[in-house]
Write an enzyme that holds these catalytic residues in place. Structure first.
Site, mmCIF file in Angstrom:
data_model
loop_
_atom_site.group_PDB
_atom_site.id
_atom_site.type_symbol
_atom_site.label_atom_id
_atom_site.label_comp_id
_atom_site.label_asym_id
_atom_site.label_seq_id
_atom_site.Cartn_x
_atom_site.Cartn_y
_atom_site.Cartn_z
ATOM 1 N N HIS A 82 91.136 10.908 17.369
ATOM 2 C CA HIS A 82 90.928 9.682 16.592
ATOM 3 C C HIS A 82 90.786 8.504 17.542
ATOM 4 C CE1 HIS A 82 90.987 7.778 12.645
ATOM 5 N NE2 HIS A 82 91.429 6.707 13.292
ATOM 6 N N ASP A 161 96.479 5.478 2.557
ATOM 7 C CA ASP A 161 95.753 4.932 3.707
ATOM 8 C C ASP A 161 94.322 4.575 3.334
ATOM 9 O OD1 ASP A 161 95.129 4.263 6.469
ATOM 10 O OD2 ASP A 161 93.876 6.055 6.360
ATOM 11 N N ARG A 168 92.411 -3.832 3.791
ATOM 12 C CA ARG A 168 92.638 -4.568 5.052
ATOM 13 C C ARG A 168 91.331 -5.062 5.634
ATOM 14 N NH1 ARG A 168 94.940 -0.232 8.431
ATOM 15 N NH2 ARG A 168 94.754 -1.744 10.110
ATOM 16 N N SER A 183 98.279 3.946 9.770
ATOM 17 C CA SER A 183 97.001 4.382 9.205
ATOM 18 C C SER A 183 96.491 5.618 9.948
ATOM 19 C CB SER A 183 95.993 3.226 9.317
ATOM 20 O OG SER A 183 94.688 3.680 9.159
ATOM 21 N N LYS A 187 96.879 9.740 8.515
ATOM 22 C CA LYS A 187 95.668 10.557 8.297
ATOM 23 C C LYS A 187 95.744 11.859 9.069
ATOM 24 C CE LYS A 187 92.420 7.392 9.423
ATOM 25 N NZ LYS A 187 92.538 6.058 8.910
#
Ligand code: URA
Length: 431
Positions: A82, A161, A168, A183, A187
């Site tokens: 990520h 999320d 956001r 977040s 995930k």
């Protein structure tokens, strides 16, 4: 409990209890706490922060807002990556096929563009037909059969999320360390990852602008990973200038395909090899980074990584002729090559201004419901430290109309600072 009391407590810098956090997250997901209260709470968190304990509780509340994927019967080890988000960051598009071609199955749930930073799903949707809405059964089946999946976060995984992320984006509450850490980690944990490589971007084109802040985010995520029993490696990489050359959805897909063919910009290729090597190593597919790197390089040179990308596109309903002929990808009506106004060394190629300009061109969203234009964006030809001569091509603008083309040209030209003195190149990775 009342949502307003929790907002006020955070506004007054109080530390929320686990019960309060669970109440707030559950209420949001059930639709009992409206978007405007969640927005106010997110702003209070952004301004006043959270302790590591609160952040861990928030992460786990978001994980348990939906189901948790169990990939134990599907792959020997579930590995994931990520990025904390940046400009021109199309790394997943190349890294997933590379590691999958090395025999490490990889299934990733990605996001859409957020603020000035692009999103993997938006990029992949430049390929007609490509589905990013696989359900959990489809995800597991494809991971087992094809060894590669790249889809959106399914709505039953960490739904808190998904909803908070969208909110956001349009309420100025993205650059908060606890909100980003929870977040990302919620995930990854909900998607069943056992080993995770995180790429935290540092610089003016990232949500973390300083190395200190990025280290804080990295430490927090590694800590949350530890508590949740996951192996986590965190890389800190530069995001003061765009990664690679292309910024904009279809342009980035083309650049990723170039990289899979062994071409593309050197910094992007190197970045992908480095991230791939860490994934192969953390998952135990290679004994060390050196061996992993050789495997990743081989996957590119023997064509197997590109073939995996084709497999991915085909499996998810995309038109593979776009992989074989990337010139078919959506094209903007106007392409203008902008020349350097003077000679010198590039001291800055401002990623944030370029990211914002690409959103203004239509490549990203100003509000949650905006449609994006896959064709528009930029090709940025130089890196900080490069020598440029007056009149040499500096960047290209791909736009659909003259007004936005002119605005984008001015903004991106302003993002290029040219010095009379030699300038050192920026590192690709810090730590
Ligand atoms: N990437 C995420 O997944 N979440 C954030 O909040 C920021 C970047």
């Amino acid at each position: 409990m009342r949502a307003v009391d929790i907002i006020v407590k955070k506004r007054e810098r109080g530390e929320l209890t686990q019960e309060e956090i669970n109440f707030f997250v559950q209420g949001f997901v059930l639709g009992e706490i409206p978007d405007y209260q969640v927005s106010a709470w997110a702003m209070a968190v952004l301004l006043n922060g959270m302790t590591p304990r609160e952040t861990t509780d928030l992460t786990l509340a978001m994980v348990h807002s939906g189901s948790v994927l169990d990939l134990s019967g599907v792959v020997p080890i579930a590995v994931d990556k990520h990025s904390s988000g940046g400009v021109g960051d199309k790394t997943s598009l190349a890294v997933l096929p590379i590691v999958a071609a090395c025999g490490l199955p990889v299934g990733k749930m990605s996001g859409r563009g957020l603020g000035f930073s692009g999103g993997t799903l938006d990029k992949m949707e430049s390929i007609p037909g490509f589905r990013v809405d696989l359900n959990t059964d489809e995800f597991k089946r494809q991971l087992k059969d094809k060894g590669i999946v790249l889809t959106g976060q399914s709505t039953d995984l960490a739904p808190a999320d998904g909803r908070l992320y969208a909110l956001r984006d349009v309420t100025g509450t993205v650059p908060s360390i606890p909100l980003i850490a929870s977040s990302i980690m919620s995930k990854k944990i909900a998607a069943g990852a056992q080993a995770i490589v995180l790429d935290v971007k540092v610089g003016q084109g990232a949500f973390m602008e300083t190395l200190d802040k990025a280290l804080e985010l990295a430490d927090l995520m590694v800590r949350i990973g530890d508590l949740a029993g996951r192996k986590v490696v965190c890389l800190l990489s530069d995001m003061n200038q765009p990664l690679g050359s292309a910024v904009g959805n279809a342009l980035e897909v083309k650049e990723a395909i170039d990289a899979l063919k062994g071409g593309g910009p050197a910094d992007f290729r190197e970045h992908c090899l480095h991230v791939s090597s860490h994934m192969l190593t953390i998952a135990g597919k290679a004994k060390d980074l050196g061996e992993a790197r050789r495997m990743a390089e081989r996957a590119i040179s023997d064509g197997s990584a590109l073939e995996k990308f084709r497999v991915l596109v085909q499996a998810q309903g995309g038109d593979v002729s776009y992989v074989d002929h990337p010139e078919k990808l959506p094209k903007a009506r106007l392409v203008e090559v902008v020349e350097s106004p003077r000679s010198g060394w590039l001291a800055e190629v401002g990623a944030r201004a370029i990211g914002e300009a690409s959103v203004a061109l239509g490549a990203g969203r100003a509000s949650k419901s905006d449609q994006i234009d896959h064709a528009v964006g930029f090709l940025i030809y130089h890196k900080v430290g490069d020598r440029v001569e007056r009149g040499a091509p500096l960047f290209a603008v791909h736009a659909q109309d003259e007004a936005r083309q002119t605005a984008a040209r001015d903004q991106v030209l302003g993002a290029h600072l040219i010095s009379n003195r030699e300038v050192a190149p920026l590192p690709l990775f810090y730590e």
